[in-house]
Write a protein that holds these residues in place. Structure first.
Motif, short mmCIF file in Angstrom:
data_model
loop_
_atom_site.label_atom_id
_atom_site.label_comp_id
_atom_site.label_asym_id
_atom_site.label_seq_id
_atom_site.Cartn_x
_atom_site.Cartn_y
_atom_site.Cartn_z
N VAL A 106 0.85 -1.18 0.00
CA VAL A 106 0.00 0.00 0.00
C VAL A 106 0.89 1.24 0.00
O VAL A 106 1.81 1.36 0.81
CB VAL A 106 -0.93 0.01 1.23
CG1 VAL A 106 -1.77 1.27 1.27
CG2 VAL A 106 -1.82 -1.23 1.22
N VAL A 107 0.60 2.17 -0.93
CA VAL A 107 1.33 3.42 -1.05
C VAL A 107 0.42 4.55 -0.58
O VAL A 107 -0.74 4.62 -0.97
CB VAL A 107 1.73 3.69 -2.53
CG1 VAL A 107 2.46 5.02 -2.65
CG2 VAL A 107 2.55 2.55 -3.08
N ALA A 108 0.97 5.45 0.23
CA ALA A 108 0.21 6.61 0.69
C ALA A 108 1.03 7.87 0.44
O ALA A 108 2.21 7.92 0.76
CB ALA A 108 -0.12 6.49 2.17
N THR A 109 0.40 8.86 -0.17
CA THR A 109 1.05 10.15 -0.38
C THR A 109 0.88 10.99 0.88
O THR A 109 -0.23 11.16 1.37
CB THR A 109 0.43 10.88 -1.59
OG1 THR A 109 0.59 10.07 -2.74
CG2 THR A 109 1.10 12.22 -1.81
N LEU A 110 2.00 11.50 1.38
CA LEU A 110 1.94 12.33 2.58
C LEU A 110 1.70 13.79 2.21
O LEU A 110 2.28 14.30 1.25
CB LEU A 110 3.24 12.22 3.38
CG LEU A 110 3.51 10.85 4.00
CD1 LEU A 110 4.88 10.84 4.67
CD2 LEU A 110 2.43 10.50 5.01
#
Length: 75
Positions: A5-9
């Motif tokens: 899972v990739v999350a943009t901060l």
């Protein structure tokens, strides 16, 4: 199948406890968008991610999304 899972901060998620909660929900890659800020802006965020990685004993990846045509290569 393996997935990560990739999350943009962003401004509201660049807090230690928020990132820790995100990892608890499966995030393993944190994306930093360099289109909207200079590299120095992300130094504290990178340090927090590495502290979190150490605390949780879990490998986390930092992905830097460069701003394409804005990037210039010099000497």
């Amino acid at each position: 199948m393996r997935v990560k899972v990739v999350a943009t901060l962003g401004p509201s998620s660049m807090k230690y406890e928020v990132m820790k909660d995100m990892v608890g929900h499966g995030v393993r890659i944190f994306r930093l968008n360099f289109s909207h800020a200079e590299a120095g802006y992300f130094v504290p965020v990178v340090k927090m991610i590495r502290e979190l990685e150490h605390e949780l004993d879990l490998p986390l990846t930092i992905m830097g999304d460069l701003s394409g045509p804005k990037v210039r290569i010099g000497e």
